[in-house]
Every structure is written in structure tokens, then in C-alpha cells.
Design a protein around this motif. Sequence first.
Motif, PDB file in Angstrom:
ATOM      1  N   TYR A 261      -7.015  -8.046   1.276  1.00 20.64           N
ATOM      2  CA  TYR A 261      -6.636  -6.622   2.316  1.00 20.64           C
ATOM      3  C   TYR A 261      -5.493  -7.336   3.197  1.00 20.64           C
ATOM      4  O   TYR A 261      -6.449  -7.769   3.955  1.00 20.64           O
ATOM      5  CB  TYR A 261      -7.155  -5.915   2.315  1.00 20.64           C
ATOM      6  CG  TYR A 261      -6.234  -4.537   2.359  1.00 20.64           C
ATOM      7  CD1 TYR A 261      -5.880  -4.184   3.796  1.00 20.64           C
ATOM      8  CD2 TYR A 261      -6.551  -3.885   2.229  1.00 20.64           C
ATOM      9  CE1 TYR A 261      -5.816  -3.364   4.606  1.00 20.64           C
ATOM     10  CE2 TYR A 261      -6.183  -2.323   2.383  1.00 20.64           C
ATOM     11  CZ  TYR A 261      -5.529  -2.312   4.060  1.00 20.64           C
ATOM     12  OH  TYR A 261      -5.358  -1.287   4.161  1.00 20.64           O
ATOM     13  N   LEU A 262      -4.448  -7.510   2.951  1.00 18.89           N
ATOM     14  CA  LEU A 262      -3.856  -8.557   4.120  1.00 18.89           C
ATOM     15  C   LEU A 262      -2.598  -7.488   4.573  1.00 18.89           C
ATOM     16  O   LEU A 262      -1.456  -6.840   4.536  1.00 18.89           O
ATOM     17  CB  LEU A 262      -2.617  -9.991   3.444  1.00 18.89           C
ATOM     18  CG  LEU A 262      -1.980 -10.468   3.596  1.00 18.89           C
ATOM     19  CD1 LEU A 262      -3.339 -11.696   4.143  1.00 18.89           C
ATOM     20  CD2 LEU A 262      -1.427 -11.439   2.618  1.00 18.89           C
ATOM     21  N   PRO A 263      -2.618  -7.310   6.228  1.00 20.90           N
ATOM     22  CA  PRO A 263      -2.083  -6.132   7.115  1.00 20.90           C
ATOM     23  C   PRO A 263      -0.705  -8.040   7.105  1.00 20.90           C
ATOM     24  O   PRO A 263      -0.320  -8.619   7.302  1.00 20.90           O
ATOM     25  CB  PRO A 263      -2.962  -6.761   8.314  1.00 20.90           C
ATOM     26  CG  PRO A 263      -3.925  -7.706   8.687  1.00 20.90           C
ATOM     27  CD  PRO A 263      -3.739  -8.160   6.753  1.00 20.90           C
ATOM     28  N   LYS A 264       0.590  -6.785   6.737  1.00 28.70           N
ATOM     29  CA  LYS A 264       1.788  -7.475   7.522  1.00 28.70           C
ATOM     30  C   LYS A 264       1.709  -6.726   9.314  1.00 28.70           C
ATOM     31  O   LYS A 264       1.482  -6.554   9.647  1.00 28.70           O
ATOM     32  CB  LYS A 264       2.812  -6.603   7.474  1.00 28.70           C
ATOM     33  CG  LYS A 264       2.840  -6.454   5.402  1.00 28.70           C
ATOM     34  CD  LYS A 264       4.111  -5.794   4.981  1.00 28.70           C
ATOM     35  CE  LYS A 264       3.891  -4.441   3.843  1.00 28.70           C
ATOM     36  NZ  LYS A 264       4.478  -4.208   3.759  1.00 28.70           N
TER      37      LYS A 264
ATOM     38  N   ARG B 136       0.838  -1.193  -0.283  1.00 27.60           N
ATOM     39  CA  ARG B 136      -0.196   0.241  -0.024  1.00 27.60           C
ATOM     40  C   ARG B 136       0.791   1.155  -0.059  1.00 27.60           C
ATOM     41  O   ARG B 136       0.544   2.116  -0.686  1.00 27.60           O
ATOM     42  CB  ARG B 136      -0.556   0.149   0.882  1.00 27.60           C
ATOM     43  CG  ARG B 136      -2.249   0.560   0.507  1.00 27.60           C
ATOM     44  CD  ARG B 136      -3.202   0.540   1.921  1.00 27.60           C
ATOM     45  NE  ARG B 136      -4.091   1.950   1.821  1.00 27.60           N
ATOM     46  CZ  ARG B 136      -4.881   2.122   2.506  1.00 27.60           C
ATOM     47  NH1 ARG B 136      -5.389   1.396   3.102  1.00 27.60           N
ATOM     48  NH2 ARG B 136      -4.972   3.844   3.127  1.00 27.60           N
ATOM     49  N   MET B 137       1.664   1.291   0.305  1.00 28.67           N
ATOM     50  CA  MET B 137       2.823   2.752   0.886  1.00 28.67           C
ATOM     51  C   MET B 137       4.053   1.892  -0.031  1.00 28.67           C
ATOM     52  O   MET B 137       5.176   1.605   0.329  1.00 28.67           O
ATOM     53  CB  MET B 137       3.634   2.666   2.322  1.00 28.67           C
ATOM     54  CG  MET B 137       2.078   3.006   3.716  1.00 28.67           C
ATOM     55  SD  MET B 137       1.786   3.883   3.190  1.00 28.67           S
ATOM     56  CE  MET B 137       1.236   4.092   5.081  1.00 28.67           C
ATOM     57  N   MET B 138       4.206   3.038  -0.998  1.00 24.99           N
ATOM     58  CA  MET B 138       5.193   3.064  -1.614  1.00 24.99           C
ATOM     59  C   MET B 138       5.471   4.016  -2.577  1.00 24.99           C
ATOM     60  O   MET B 138       4.615   4.832  -2.349  1.00 24.99           O
ATOM     61  CB  MET B 138       4.683   1.783  -3.505  1.00 24.99           C
ATOM     62  CG  MET B 138       4.665   0.229  -2.870  1.00 24.99           C
ATOM     63  SD  MET B 138       4.493  -0.257  -4.952  1.00 24.99           S
ATOM     64  CE  MET B 138       3.457  -0.015  -4.995  1.00 24.99           C
ATOM     65  N   PRO B 139       6.979   4.188  -2.865  1.00 23.13           N
ATOM     66  CA  PRO B 139       6.987   5.634  -3.646  1.00 23.13           C
ATOM     67  C   PRO B 139       6.828   5.766  -4.621  1.00 23.13           C
ATOM     68  O   PRO B 139       6.764   4.450  -5.113  1.00 23.13           O
ATOM     69  CB  PRO B 139       9.221   5.404  -3.246  1.00 23.13           C
ATOM     70  CG  PRO B 139       9.230   4.228  -3.529  1.00 23.13           C
ATOM     71  CD  PRO B 139       8.358   3.247  -2.695  1.00 23.13           C
ATOM     72  N   GLY B 140       6.699   6.843  -5.907  1.00 21.20           N
ATOM     73  CA  GLY B 140       5.974   7.018  -6.393  1.00 21.20           C
ATOM     74  C   GLY B 140       4.649   7.039  -7.053  1.00 21.20           C
ATOM     75  O   GLY B 140       4.577   8.023  -6.989  1.00 21.20           O
ATOM     76  N   MET B 141       3.633   6.419  -6.494  1.00 18.86           N
ATOM     77  CA  MET B 141       2.082   5.839  -6.129  1.00 18.86           C
ATOM     78  C   MET B 141       1.890   5.406  -5.300  1.00 18.86           C
ATOM     79  O   MET B 141       2.578   4.295  -5.754  1.00 18.86           O
ATOM     80  CB  MET B 141       2.004   5.859  -8.093  1.00 18.86           C
ATOM     81  CG  MET B 141       0.930   6.196  -8.362  1.00 18.86           C
ATOM     82  SD  MET B 141       0.160   5.527  -9.790  1.00 18.86           S
ATOM     83  CE  MET B 141      -1.264   6.678 -10.097  1.00 18.86           C
ATOM     84  N   ASP B 142       1.109   5.023  -4.569  1.00 18.14           N
ATOM     85  CA  ASP B 142       0.328   4.708  -3.369  1.00 18.14           C
ATOM     86  C   ASP B 142      -0.162   3.059  -3.945  1.00 18.14           C
ATOM     87  O   ASP B 142      -0.647   3.268  -4.892  1.00 18.14           O
ATOM     88  CB  ASP B 142       0.931   5.298  -2.414  1.00 18.14           C
ATOM     89  CG  ASP B 142      -1.325   6.194  -2.405  1.00 18.14           C
ATOM     90  OD1 ASP B 142      -0.821   6.771  -2.977  1.00 18.14           O
ATOM     91  OD2 ASP B 142      -2.342   5.499  -2.092  1.00 18.14           O
ATOM     92  N   GLY B 143      -1.215   2.461  -3.393  1.00 17.80           N
ATOM     93  CA  GLY B 143      -0.937   1.531  -3.651  1.00 17.80           C
ATOM     94  C   GLY B 143      -2.923   1.457  -3.765  1.00 17.80           C
ATOM     95  O   GLY B 143      -2.956   1.604  -5.199  1.00 17.80           O
ATOM     96  N   ILE B 144      -3.519   2.454  -3.294  1.00 22.89           N
ATOM     97  CA  ILE B 144      -4.270   2.798  -3.673  1.00 22.89           C
ATOM     98  C   ILE B 144      -5.083   3.212  -5.105  1.00 22.89           C
ATOM     99  O   ILE B 144      -5.050   3.382  -5.839  1.00 22.89           O
ATOM    100  CB  ILE B 144      -5.525   3.605  -2.263  1.00 22.89           C
ATOM    101  CG1 ILE B 144      -5.363   3.595  -0.814  1.00 22.89           C
ATOM    102  CG2 ILE B 144      -6.724   4.098  -3.036  1.00 22.89           C
ATOM    103  CD1 ILE B 144      -6.371   2.448  -0.911  1.00 22.89           C
TER     104      ILE B 144
ATOM    105  N   THR C 248       0.320  -4.382   3.697  1.00 19.02           N
ATOM    106  CA  THR C 248      -0.026  -3.153   4.244  1.00 19.02           C
ATOM    107  C   THR C 248       0.018  -3.543   5.898  1.00 19.02           C
ATOM    108  O   THR C 248      -0.363  -4.696   6.185  1.00 19.02           O
ATOM    109  CB  THR C 248      -0.957  -2.502   3.785  1.00 19.02           C
ATOM    110  OG1 THR C 248      -1.802  -1.356   4.735  1.00 19.02           O
ATOM    111  CG2 THR C 248      -3.042  -3.322   4.816  1.00 19.02           C
ATOM    112  N   ALA C 249       0.597  -2.054   6.619  1.00 16.64           N
ATOM    113  CA  ALA C 249       1.102  -2.012   7.722  1.00 16.64           C
ATOM    114  C   ALA C 249      -0.247  -1.417   8.236  1.00 16.64           C
ATOM    115  O   ALA C 249      -0.105  -2.087   9.655  1.00 16.64           O
ATOM    116  CB  ALA C 249       2.401  -2.026   7.968  1.00 16.64           C
ATOM    117  N   LEU C 250      -1.368  -1.072   7.715  1.00 15.81           N
ATOM    118  CA  LEU C 250      -2.309  -0.466   8.144  1.00 15.81           C
ATOM    119  C   LEU C 250      -3.410  -2.073   8.249  1.00 15.81           C
ATOM    120  O   LEU C 250      -3.833  -2.285   6.924  1.00 15.81           O
ATOM    121  CB  LEU C 250      -2.562   0.581   7.146  1.00 15.81           C
ATOM    122  CG  LEU C 250      -1.975   1.954   7.154  1.00 15.81           C
ATOM    123  CD1 LEU C 250      -2.209   2.674   5.814  1.00 15.81           C
ATOM    124  CD2 LEU C 250      -1.531   2.460   7.852  1.00 15.81           C
ATOM    125  N   GLY C 251      -3.324  -1.869   9.424  1.00 19.62           N
ATOM    126  CA  GLY C 251      -4.303  -3.110   9.358  1.00 19.62           C
ATOM    127  C   GLY C 251      -5.504  -2.527   9.971  1.00 19.62           C
ATOM    128  O   GLY C 251      -6.758  -3.623   9.907  1.00 19.62           O
TER     129      GLY C 251
END
Lengths: 225, 452
Positions: free
Chosen positions: A98-101, A52-60, A79-82
Amino acid sequence: MKILLAEDDERMAEFIRRGLIEDGHQVDHVGDGREALTHCLYNAVDLVILDRMMPGMDGIAVVKALRAAKQDLPVIFLTALGDVDDRVAGLTAGGDDYLPKPFHFSELRARIGALVRRPRERREVTELKVHDLTLDLLSRTARREGQVIELLPREFALLEVLMRNAGRVVTRTMLLEQVWDYSFEPNTTVVETHVSRLRAKIDRPFAVPLIHTVRSTGYSLHGPR
Amino acid sequence: MDRASVLSGAPFKSAVIGASLIFALLIFAGAVSFRVVQAAMLGALERQLAAEQLLLADLYRQSGTAGLAHAIEQMDARTEAAPRALGLFGEAGVKLAGNVEAAPARVGVARARLALRPGAEPEGYYVSTAHLDRLVVVVGRSLAPVLAAERALAIVLAITVGVTTLATVAVGYRFSAQSHRKLAAIGDALDQVAGGEMAARLPVGPDNDQIDRIARQINGHLDRLSVLMHSTRTAAAAIAHDLKTPLSRAFLALQEARARIERGEPAEAELDQTERDLDEMNAIFDTMLRVARIEAGSLPAAAPVIDLAPVAADVAETMAAVAEEAGRRLVLETEPGLRAEAHGDARMVGQALVNLIQNAVLHTPSGAVIRVRAMATEEGAVLVVEDDGPGIPANKRGEVLDPFVRLDAARSTRGSGLGLTLVKAIADHHHAALRLEDAGPGLRAVLQFPPV
């Protein structure tokens, strides 16, 4: 399957990549959102695992762009956002799961399996059937060998998830998410307890067991193999 | 005090605007009064002159031209305090009698500047001109009294306008200075708070004007901020302890696993233990995040009205199985058909109940009974989770809602200690009250929702 893995953490990416290759998939890896979008638009991809959180463009944003480009390919968010609000946001944007880390690899494997089936069918089905067990979704009744089985609402929901994923492994976490939607303490026995009650009602009185435990992964419902 | 900022203050500006308006209105009113008084005085003069014209016309009819001329000369000869203008003119404007040099061109009343005595300065007169057959009769009075009255009126009006305007400006200055003082004091207090003195509060004056009310409001917010900061500090301290426990266990288990692998022994059990500890830490983080998010917001005003009875029934159904597996018994005691309504989020309320029941299971001995009820009271809907275990001592019931606090006896049991914190956060979010009471024996947790 051709899988695109979009994850900017090197170690996490390597871990997932190796696991997927061992399972027989072809894996491409990118570490940036824009690269992920470009790759999907210009290559044949069967499944995207998207951080979900990536450089350049976020997953959403990547998923929204894919859906806007009429790309229907399955997308699993990592994602870390659970929190449940995040999950809703991810699924609303067009993600399929949606799988939380942190997560077990077996969890990811089970969810990939669940996604590969045709999503179209699910909505219109009014009856599920496995071996001699039928579940009438309209009247909310279960029947085995012609006999009606009384199920409590949660037991019914649990059986429905297992039957929709018939033949595949459904993890404890997937059941917690789909049947309950509450957070229980980590070593809760909610799932185990309800599965054992379900077994008592739909397996024990009959000759052929349908609910199988897959050690340290989850459960699977299927007839004799 | 800084004069420039007082002058730029809103009260002063409004006072200046007010004063300007008053000034303009008074000038207008003054001009009108002036005109009215002037018209009245001139009107009186006009009537006087008309009366005199009638008198002279009578004289003419009685005594003819000669008699009139003689009478006019007589009148003029008498020295009076206020000399009158008099004149009789014949054909072609020839002067027959009086002290006016020439007849005014038109009939009627008009102002004129006349010098009635030879060598005197011309003065203002109000003059009436009339025709009598072929004669022209001119009668006039001095305007001196009128002019004097006009001057007096003008002076009074000027003084009134001046004083009023200055007074308004002065009042505005005073109020501006006062609010400037208050605002400066507030600014100082806020600087103190920003500088770290959390105990500083804004001064509230006795007037209860707008500034005082806002100061009181800000003080309320500062109180809340203090509470939040305190609980954050408490939580931060508790985190250090409570997360270290599973972390340390995981470390130990990993080291043990390493040692066993070196010896060629299986290390499954140790690695499983490590995983369990990491799971526990993960759950703690997730709950902390959730609590923080719930605390950061509050139920929107348009939150739907939900019936809490089915929520309680649903959670009870799920947890009954769990409780039974753990050797306890869960009983749902809601009246059938009851509606217990509240504004809220069903998922969150359900979660609160799950946590309360999990806590009850954790802190009661085997064989305990846990009761769950939804009720509707006049003060709003109520949810109750009650057990017959050892309960919580009265002096600990407050602190047990702080994050990570667990009573000493419970320290060794699993469970993060955040369960009740989440329940409290959900309660606050719904503007509901969470009460922990003695169930004699046991603990009764009560969630009192505000009425719909």
C-alpha cells in the motif's frame, strides 16, 4: 515482468509507465476499475499497480473480486489515503502493499522488488541466514561468526526486515512502516539512527560489512558480491 | 396557536383515550351500582309482601274464607297514601275480594301494571301471588318509590360520567397545548441555528419534563458544535499561513533551479530543497487528515484495556536513539513491573508519546534531558513527558494546542505545529486530559487517562 497499471490520472500514469518501461518491464495501462478487473481475468499479468479511487469500480472492490476469483497475483495499491486505517483496509481486502501518494519512483521500484519474491516461504521460516549472519526467529537471537549479538527489540525487527529482503533495496518508508508503525516528522532520523546502531553491533566488529546504504533510496543487506 | 396541531398532539390523544376508558368504566360501574340498588329495593319490597302474605294466611286460618275476604275489603277501603294491590280469588279464578281484576297466572313475585281504581291509569306494581288451600291471595305494592330512586341514581351517574370525561379531555388539551408551545419555541430556536446564528440556544422550561431535558441535551450539542466550528475556522486561517510557508519556499527554490539550469549550472541542491518542502506539506496534510478522523469518532465502548507501561517503554527505546543523535538525553522513569491500565488503542497512545517527545527534542537546547514516565494513580493511568528546556509561558499553554499555532520563537524551526494538535485529538478520543505544566524549568506534558 508484465505489469498492469490501473490509474485514472493521466500524468501520474505516464510518469509511472515510463519509469517501469525504463526498468525493463512491459506495462499495460487502464483508467477504469472494471477494465482493470477484466484485463487481469483474461490476460497473463505478473503484477498489478492499482489506484484506490477509480471510476467504474474502486480498487478495493477490484482486489476483492480478484481474490474471490482465486487470482493470487501481487497487487500494490496507490492511494492518496495514507492513514493507517486505510492501509489496513487495503491489505485486509487482499492487497499486498500500500503506497501513499505522493511517492518517489524508487520507492515503488523497491516495493515491486520486495513483492516478486515468493510470499509463501515467509510464513514458515524460523531462521534467516545471510553470509555468516543468522537470525533465529524463535529465540529472537542474532549470531555472527558464531557469536551472539545483543539486539534491542526494534533493532532486531529492523534486521529481520533487511534480511527477509536480502539482496534487495529496502526504502526508509518501508522500514518505517514495517518496524515502527508510528508517524514521525518528515525529516526524522529514526531509521538512520537505528541503522547506524545496528551497523555498530553487527558490521563494525567483523571483517565483511553486510548493511549497505543505497544512495537516496534506502538500504540493502547482502554479503560480498 | 394552531388548534389542529394541539389536537393532534400526543398528550391530547392520550387524554382522549383515557377519557374514553374512564367513560366506559364509569358506565359499567354505574350499570352495576344501578342493578345493585334496584335489587336491594325490590328485595325489601319482596320481604314486605311476604310478611303481608303470612299475615293474611294467619287471618285465613283464624277466620276462614269469609273472614279473609272481609278483611281484604276492609283493607282496600281504607284510603292510603300508597294504595296496595289486594286480591282474593277462589276456584276457577272467581274474584272474592280486593281491587285486582284477575289473579296472575303464576305463584311468586312479579312486576305488574295495574289500574286499581276504575278509570285510573295503570301503574307499576310489585305483586306477590300465593296459594292458600284452594284460594289465591294477591298482595302488591306500588313501584313508584323504586322508580323515583332509580331515576335519581341514573341522573347522578350521568352527571358524574359526563363531568369526569369532559374534565379529562380538558386537562389533556391543556397539557397538549403546553408541550406544543414548548416544541414550537424549540423549533424556532433550531431554525435560528440553522440560519447561522450559532449563539442561539433552546429555551429550557422550569418543569424539567422530558422536553426540557431534551432541550438541555440539544443545547449541550450546540455548545460542542460551536466549539468545533470555532476551531475549524481557526484551523482554516492557520492553514493558509502555515502551508504557504513551505509552498513559497518550494516556489523560490524551483525558480532558482530554473535560473541555474539556464546558466548551465547544476541545480541539485535547489531541487532537493523543493522536495523537502513538498514532503513537509504532505506530512501536514496527512496529519490534518488523521486529526480530523480521530476527532470525528470516539473510542468504542468495547475498547480493550491496555497496559501503558510497555507502550511508554517501547516508544522510549525508539526515541532514545533519536534524542541522542540530536544531542539530548531521554530517560525512561517508569517503575519496573508497574501496570498502568487504560481503555485505548496502543498505537494511538504510542503516537501521542512520539509527538510529545519529538516536540521536546525540537524545543530544547542541546544537552537537555527528557524524562518519560508511566504511572498508575487512583484517578487512572498517567503518561508524562518532561523536559528541562525553556518551557512554554503560562499564557500561551492553551493556544499552543490549537492547530498550527507555534510560539514566536519556534516559528523558524521545522516541524508542522500540528504535533500537539494530534496529541490533543488522541487524548480527547480516549477521554483523557492533556495538561501542559511548568516543570520549573521546562515543560511537563501530562496525559491523564480515566480509570478503568
